[in-house]
Design a protein around this motif. Structure first.
Motif, PDB file in Angstrom:
ATOM      1  N   PHE A   5     -13.327 -11.801   3.170  1.00 32.77           N
ATOM      2  CA  PHE A   5     -14.548 -12.571   3.372  1.00 32.77           C
ATOM      3  C   PHE A   5     -15.154 -12.531   1.921  1.00 32.77           C
ATOM      4  O   PHE A   5     -15.760 -13.500   1.634  1.00 32.77           O
ATOM      5  CB  PHE A   5     -15.547 -12.041   4.234  1.00 32.77           C
ATOM      6  N   GLY A   6     -14.654 -11.794   1.024  1.00 33.80           N
ATOM      7  CA  GLY A   6     -15.206 -11.586  -0.285  1.00 33.80           C
ATOM      8  C   GLY A   6     -14.859 -10.482  -0.992  1.00 33.80           C
ATOM      9  O   GLY A   6     -14.138  -9.827  -0.448  1.00 33.80           O
ATOM     10  N   VAL A   7     -14.918 -10.501  -2.330  1.00 31.83           N
ATOM     11  CA  VAL A   7     -14.626  -9.295  -3.050  1.00 31.83           C
ATOM     12  C   VAL A   7     -16.031  -8.646  -3.219  1.00 31.83           C
ATOM     13  O   VAL A   7     -16.644  -9.000  -3.915  1.00 31.83           O
ATOM     14  CB  VAL A   7     -14.073  -9.763  -4.508  1.00 31.83           C
ATOM     15  N   ILE A   8     -15.947  -7.201  -2.937  1.00 32.87           N
ATOM     16  CA  ILE A   8     -17.130  -6.427  -2.911  1.00 32.87           C
ATOM     17  C   ILE A   8     -17.016  -5.941  -4.621  1.00 32.87           C
ATOM     18  O   ILE A   8     -16.127  -5.513  -4.879  1.00 32.87           O
ATOM     19  CB  ILE A   8     -16.872  -5.094  -2.236  1.00 32.87           C
ATOM     20  N   THR A   9     -17.878  -6.168  -5.287  1.00 34.19           N
ATOM     21  CA  THR A   9     -17.960  -5.951  -6.955  1.00 34.19           C
ATOM     22  C   THR A   9     -18.985  -4.530  -7.084  1.00 34.19           C
ATOM     23  O   THR A   9     -18.584  -4.034  -7.966  1.00 34.19           O
ATOM     24  CB  THR A   9     -18.344  -6.910  -7.797  1.00 34.19           C
TER      25      THR A   9
ATOM     26  N   SER B 178     -14.586  -5.649   5.894  1.00 34.65           N
ATOM     27  CA  SER B 178     -14.147  -6.960   5.971  1.00 34.65           C
ATOM     28  C   SER B 178     -12.585  -7.074   5.151  1.00 34.65           C
ATOM     29  O   SER B 178     -12.055  -8.299   5.281  1.00 34.65           O
ATOM     30  CB  SER B 178     -15.041  -7.995   5.174  1.00 34.65           C
ATOM     31  N   GLU B 179     -12.185  -6.134   4.810  1.00 32.76           N
ATOM     32  CA  GLU B 179     -10.828  -5.912   4.212  1.00 32.76           C
ATOM     33  C   GLU B 179     -10.266  -7.095   3.138  1.00 32.76           C
ATOM     34  O   GLU B 179      -9.326  -7.705   3.418  1.00 32.76           O
ATOM     35  CB  GLU B 179      -9.921  -5.797   5.273  1.00 32.76           C
ATOM     36  N   GLY B 180     -11.052  -7.598   2.491  1.00 31.00           N
ATOM     37  CA  GLY B 180     -11.091  -8.373   1.371  1.00 31.00           C
ATOM     38  C   GLY B 180     -10.920  -9.886   1.874  1.00 31.00           C
ATOM     39  O   GLY B 180     -10.122 -10.801   1.482  1.00 31.00           O
TER      40      GLY B 180
ATOM     41  N   GLY C  51     -12.774  -0.140  -2.056  1.00 28.69           N
ATOM     42  CA  GLY C  51     -11.860  -0.060  -1.053  1.00 28.69           C
ATOM     43  C   GLY C  51     -12.603   0.765   0.221  1.00 28.69           C
ATOM     44  O   GLY C  51     -12.182   0.358   1.290  1.00 28.69           O
ATOM     45  N   PHE C  52     -13.292   1.794  -0.165  1.00 23.41           N
ATOM     46  CA  PHE C  52     -13.999   2.433   0.945  1.00 23.41           C
ATOM     47  C   PHE C  52     -14.850   1.553   1.792  1.00 23.41           C
ATOM     48  O   PHE C  52     -14.751   1.626   3.001  1.00 23.41           O
ATOM     49  CB  PHE C  52     -14.779   3.554   0.227  1.00 23.41           C
ATOM     50  N   ALA C  53     -15.299   0.737   0.896  1.00 25.69           N
ATOM     51  CA  ALA C  53     -16.445  -0.224   1.906  1.00 25.69           C
ATOM     52  C   ALA C  53     -15.818  -1.339   2.666  1.00 25.69           C
ATOM     53  O   ALA C  53     -16.010  -1.252   3.951  1.00 25.69           O
ATOM     54  CB  ALA C  53     -17.539  -0.747   0.724  1.00 25.69           C
TER      55      ALA C  53
ATOM     56  N   SER D 238     -14.263   3.527   5.313  1.00 26.87           N
ATOM     57  CA  SER D 238     -13.482   4.647   5.202  1.00 26.87           C
ATOM     58  C   SER D 238     -14.493   5.767   5.757  1.00 26.87           C
ATOM     59  O   SER D 238     -15.478   5.853   5.908  1.00 26.87           O
ATOM     60  CB  SER D 238     -13.302   4.896   3.700  1.00 26.87           C
ATOM     61  N   SER D 239     -13.396   6.973   6.188  1.00 35.76           N
ATOM     62  CA  SER D 239     -14.270   8.270   6.831  1.00 35.76           C
ATOM     63  C   SER D 239     -13.465   9.358   6.046  1.00 35.76           C
ATOM     64  O   SER D 239     -12.298   9.357   5.667  1.00 35.76           O
ATOM     65  CB  SER D 239     -14.125   8.272   8.077  1.00 35.76           C
ATOM     66  N   GLY D 240     -14.565  10.204   5.222  1.00 38.36           N
ATOM     67  CA  GLY D 240     -13.719  11.270   4.324  1.00 38.36           C
ATOM     68  C   GLY D 240     -13.812  12.714   5.258  1.00 38.36           C
ATOM     69  O   GLY D 240     -14.064  12.817   6.408  1.00 38.36           O
TER      70      GLY D 240
ATOM     71  N   PHE E 238      -7.490  -5.780  -4.768  1.00 41.55           N
ATOM     72  CA  PHE E 238      -6.571  -4.595  -5.145  1.00 41.55           C
ATOM     73  C   PHE E 238      -7.501  -3.446  -5.491  1.00 41.55           C
ATOM     74  O   PHE E 238      -8.298  -3.781  -6.574  1.00 41.55           O
ATOM     75  CB  PHE E 238      -5.657  -4.888  -5.878  1.00 41.55           C
ATOM     76  N   GLY E 239      -7.897  -2.449  -4.703  1.00 37.76           N
ATOM     77  CA  GLY E 239      -8.642  -1.255  -5.165  1.00 37.76           C
ATOM     78  C   GLY E 239      -7.908  -0.160  -5.779  1.00 37.76           C
ATOM     79  O   GLY E 239      -7.258  -0.304  -6.914  1.00 37.76           O
ATOM     80  N   GLY E 240      -7.625   0.756  -5.087  1.00 40.55           N
ATOM     81  CA  GLY E 240      -6.549   1.934  -5.286  1.00 40.55           C
ATOM     82  C   GLY E 240      -5.152   1.659  -4.881  1.00 40.55           C
ATOM     83  O   GLY E 240      -4.274   2.418  -5.106  1.00 40.55           O
ATOM     84  N   GLY E 241      -5.059   0.708  -3.987  1.00 43.06           N
ATOM     85  CA  GLY E 241      -3.688   0.513  -3.414  1.00 43.06           C
ATOM     86  C   GLY E 241      -3.218   1.364  -2.431  1.00 43.06           C
ATOM     87  O   GLY E 241      -2.013   1.627  -2.282  1.00 43.06           O
ATOM     88  N   THR E 242      -4.239   2.289  -1.833  1.00 41.87           N
ATOM     89  CA  THR E 242      -3.816   3.185  -0.801  1.00 41.87           C
ATOM     90  C   THR E 242      -3.847   2.935   0.551  1.00 41.87           C
ATOM     91  O   THR E 242      -3.679   3.683   1.579  1.00 41.87           O
ATOM     92  CB  THR E 242      -4.745   4.241  -0.928  1.00 41.87           C
ATOM     93  N   SER E 243      -4.048   1.478   0.885  1.00 49.50           N
ATOM     94  CA  SER E 243      -3.888   1.110   2.361  1.00 49.50           C
ATOM     95  C   SER E 243      -2.735   1.642   2.900  1.00 49.50           C
ATOM     96  O   SER E 243      -1.599   1.603   2.302  1.00 49.50           O
ATOM     97  CB  SER E 243      -3.964  -0.485   2.204  1.00 49.50           C
ATOM     98  N   VAL E 244      -2.773   1.727   4.380  1.00 50.72           N
ATOM     99  CA  VAL E 244      -1.865   2.480   5.304  1.00 50.72           C
ATOM    100  C   VAL E 244      -1.469   1.325   6.231  1.00 50.72           C
ATOM    101  O   VAL E 244      -0.838   1.672   7.282  1.00 50.72           O
ATOM    102  CB  VAL E 244      -1.821   3.591   5.624  1.00 50.72           C
ATOM    103  N   VAL E 245      -2.161   0.255   6.201  1.00 44.25           N
ATOM    104  CA  VAL E 245      -2.060  -0.618   7.356  1.00 44.25           C
ATOM    105  C   VAL E 245      -1.759  -2.039   7.023  1.00 44.25           C
ATOM    106  O   VAL E 245      -1.804  -3.164   7.636  1.00 44.25           O
ATOM    107  CB  VAL E 245      -3.620  -0.699   8.062  1.00 44.25           C
ATOM    108  N   GLY E 246      -0.931  -2.290   5.971  1.00 46.27           N
ATOM    109  CA  GLY E 246      -0.565  -3.431   5.382  1.00 46.27           C
ATOM    110  C   GLY E 246      -1.701  -4.276   4.915  1.00 46.27           C
ATOM    111  O   GLY E 246      -1.463  -5.638   4.651  1.00 46.27           O
ATOM    112  N   GLY E 247      -2.854  -3.786   4.483  1.00 44.50           N
ATOM    113  CA  GLY E 247      -3.883  -4.380   3.954  1.00 44.50           C
ATOM    114  C   GLY E 247      -3.658  -5.450   2.761  1.00 44.50           C
ATOM    115  O   GLY E 247      -4.442  -6.009   2.416  1.00 44.50           O
ATOM    116  N   LEU E 248      -2.670  -4.810   2.067  1.00 41.36           N
ATOM    117  CA  LEU E 248      -2.474  -5.438   0.649  1.00 41.36           C
ATOM    118  C   LEU E 248      -1.101  -6.331   0.690  1.00 41.36           C
ATOM    119  O   LEU E 248      -0.547  -6.999  -0.218  1.00 41.36           O
ATOM    120  CB  LEU E 248      -2.142  -4.586  -0.275  1.00 41.36           C
TER     121      LEU E 248
ATOM    122  N   GLY F  52       0.990  -1.106  -0.232  1.00 40.73           N
ATOM    123  CA  GLY F  52       0.170   0.079   0.072  1.00 40.73           C
ATOM    124  C   GLY F  52       0.811   1.496   0.176  1.00 40.73           C
ATOM    125  O   GLY F  52       1.837   1.212  -0.738  1.00 40.73           O
ATOM    126  N   ARG F  53       0.624   2.134   0.666  1.00 44.95           N
ATOM    127  CA  ARG F  53       0.865   3.762   0.658  1.00 44.95           C
ATOM    128  C   ARG F  53       1.194   4.153   2.020  1.00 44.95           C
ATOM    129  O   ARG F  53       1.139   5.344   2.275  1.00 44.95           O
ATOM    130  CB  ARG F  53       0.109   4.434  -0.306  1.00 44.95           C
ATOM    131  N   SER F  54       1.507   3.259   2.971  1.00 43.91           N
ATOM    132  CA  SER F  54       1.927   3.882   4.275  1.00 43.91           C
ATOM    133  C   SER F  54       3.579   4.310   4.088  1.00 43.91           C
ATOM    134  O   SER F  54       3.972   3.817   3.011  1.00 43.91           O
ATOM    135  CB  SER F  54       2.033   2.637   5.437  1.00 43.91           C
TER     136      SER F  54
END
Ligand SMILES: Cc1cc2nc3c(=O)[nH]c(=O)nc-3n(C[C@H](O)[C@H](O)[C@H](O)COP(=O)(O)OP(=O)(O)OC[C@H]3O[C@@H](n4cnc5c(N)ncnc54)[C@H](O)[C@@H]3O)c2cc1C
Length: 553
Positions: A274-278, A270-272, A216-218, A222-224, A139-149, A92-94
């Motif tokens: 449990f399933g892939v949100i389409t 669920s951070e990928g 990725g938001f879901a 995420s909070s904006g 892989f959504g935008g690849g912006t995870s900052v918590v090692g999610g990818l 990600g992008r941490s």
């Protein structure tokens, strides 16, 4: 690939592989920031990323038969095993992700990158991966900052990054109900542009908005920046379409329901695993007719916090609300410099020395969006509370200045890293009653840990998400890198995580769990909670192919 998906891969907005945003948007560190850091004893040490062809990554180990089977599902042009694709989907992008990438370490690279076109292709990939025991990293935008990818990479199992960029369509727009179907791979700007064609807006603008996606938001709850007014992303989700290794799941058939527990909540966050949100069916609103941004100075952080609590308790939340503490107000590093102005501008003066500024009040930004009369009424009501509580209105440019620069911080981070200076963030939330202790505890933990390592830390904080019962705290840390910046940050983050738990806060308000926050999850949701997550994982992903080790160990 749709034209949008194509543009995402080739267009000029594509980010550099080692940082944030396109190279054309990168700027050197402003002199004012450089000067401020020098005064604080944080030395600059120019450090460039290694060239792309010097990045080290493990040999790709996807068996030929599996590659061909994937190509049969998504088309051979949508299975990539070349180095750049693997490096770009590496993590990600941490800041620690960027430090490793910049140093040429792509050890976490997937063996292949697969780009399905739709829900059915995602399902087919998951079925194949379950059969072949291939690890799949959504892989959504690849912006995870918590090692999610960066899930566990079992030695004998190939890893595929499932890039959802081609799921980028706006589906049915139901104007009457105020909902829209959004493809999981839509990035923030594209989602807003498509909705704007219908006169509508989602209103979800995290700082990573340029690159982060609807799915990725879901998946991360995420909070904006405007969540104080519009709500967090999970509050905007009406329905979800999910592809799991054991089949499709559609959730959300009415605005509210008493048909048992709300199972959408199992997929949100669920951070990928449990399933892939389409697809997400989201609440949308008319494009705001009127927008107001204002800057304020409040006497101190404690007074500002009390004022925000009064607003939230009185149901008077602005759409955007950000209260900086004394250090962030003066440091100003989390805010971009005004065009042609000093980086450390506080609105009440400029070029202030950090120590002097600690008694100079705190900066507050309020923003309002919506229909003109409602926005003006709300702005006036909030102003009444703020003025009565001792706040002072800043000049008319202060609010718009913040709004103009609201997405600049990650670019500034790249400029700091170019100078060998460390910058990173972490976040939490707590009830109003515990917020002061939470703030003090995390701040002390960060300063204590990084200070002991002689890294001259500057620890800044702001409140940016308000609830009737509490608020979030968002910390930005700038310090010297020293000899082992990744090790020093891990130690500081551990100290901060322990301080958060001790003070009763949440380990994450909006960045999610990933691998980084996993050590504190049991303390937050209890052993029974972890068992429930494991049971869900076993049901939806019996072969354990989705993001092993992420969220559920
Ligand atoms: C500079 C910067 C600023 C940020 N600011 C904010 C902020 O203001 N607010 C905020 O909330 N966050 C912020 N973040 C964190 C990050 O942007 C969010 O977590 C974002 O929601 C992730 O979206 P993404 O599309 O990039 O997901 P990714 O990073 O690609 O993935 C995140 C996780 O979700 C999984 N995932 C992704 N897509 C799907 C899908 N469709 N289905 C199932 N699982 C999926 C991944 O496997 C991974 O575990 C910031 C990050 C950066 C780098």
């Amino acid at each position: 690939m749709t034209s949008t998906g194509q543009a995402r891969r080739t267009g000029s907005t594509e980010p550099v592989w080692w940082g944030w945003g396109p190279a054309s948007a990168h700027e050197p560190l402003p002199d004012e920031v450089r000067g401020l850091l020098a005064r604080l004893g944080i030395p600059a040490r120019p450090t460039a990323p290694v060239p792309l062809d010097q990045v080290r990554l493990p040999p790709a180990r996807l068996p030929v038969a599996a590659r061909e089977a994937l190509a049969t599902i998504v088309g051979s042009g949508h299975v990539h095993t070349h180095d750049e694709a693997r490096i770009r989907h590496c993590r990600g992008r941490s800041t620690t992700d960027l430090l490793r990438l910049r140093a040429g370490d792509a050890g976490a690279a997937p063996d292949a990158v697969v780009l399905p076109a739709d829900h059915d292709e995602v399902l087919a990939v998951l079925r194949l991966a379950s059969r072949e025991r291939i690890v799949v990293v959504p892989f959504g935008g690849g912006t995870s900052v918590v090692g999610g990818l960066e899930p566990a990479r079992p030695a004998e199992r190939p890893v595929v990054a499932l890039d959802l960029a081609r799921l980028d369509a706006l589906g049915r727009v139901d104007r009457e109900s105020g909902t829209a179907e959004l493809g999981a791979g839509l990035r923030g700007p594209r989602a807003e542009a498509l909705l704007a064609e219908h006169g509508l807006s989602l209103g979800h603008v995290p700082q990573s908005w340029e690159y982060a996606t609807i799915g990725g938001f879901a998946a991360t709850r995420s909070s904006g920046q405007a969540s104080a007014g519009y709500g967090r992303f999970d509050e905007l989700v009406v329905g979800l379409r999910v592809a799991t290794p054991v089949g499709s799941w559609e959730l959300g058939r009415a605005p509210a329901s008493a048909a048992g527990p709300d199972l959408r909540e199992l997929l949100l966050g669920s951070e990928g695993a449990f399933g892939v949100i389409t697809q997400v069916v989201a609440r949308v609103r008319p494009l705001p007719a009127r927008r107001i941004f204002e800057g304020w100075s409040v006497p101190d952080f404690a007074t500002g916090t009390r004022l925000l609590r009064t607003l939230a308790a009185g149901d008077l939340r602005p759409t955007v609300c950000r209260l900086s503490d004394e250090t962030e107000t003066v440091g100003g590093l989390a805010r971009p410099p005004r065009p042609g102005g000093p980086a450390a501008a506080t609105g009440s003066g400029s070029g202030t020395d950090l120590a002097d500024g600690l008694t100079g009040g705190c900066h507050l930004v309020t923003g309002y969006e919506g229909a003109a009369p409602a926005v003006e009424r709300r702005a006036a009501e909030v102003a009444g509370v703020l003025l009565a509580g001792g706040a002072r209105r800043l000049d008319a440019a202060a609010g718009p200045d913040w709004e103009r620069g609201r997405f600049r911080a990650p670019y500034l981070r790249d400029a700091l890293l170019d100078q060998g200076i460390f910058a990173e963030t972490l976040e939490t939330a707590g009830f109003w009653a515990t917020l002061p202790a939470l703030y003090a505890g995390v701040r002390a933990a960060l300063i204590g840990s990084l200070g002991a390592a002689q890294l001259s830390p500057v620890v800044m904080c702001h409140i940016s998400h308000l609830y009737a019962t509490g608020a979030s705290l968002y910390f930005t840390v700038v310090c010297a890198q020293g000899v082992d910046p990744i090790g020093s940050w891990r130690a500081a983050k551990t100290a901060a995580g322990d301080a958060i738990v001790a003070a009763g806060g949440t380990i994450t308000h909006h960045h999610a769990v990933g691998t980084e926050h996993r050590p504190w999850l049991d303390a937050e949701i209890g052993g029974l909670g972890v068992d429930v997550l494991r049971a869900v994982k076993r049901t939806l992903d019996p072969a354990g192919i989705l993001n092993p080790g992420i969220l559920v160990a």
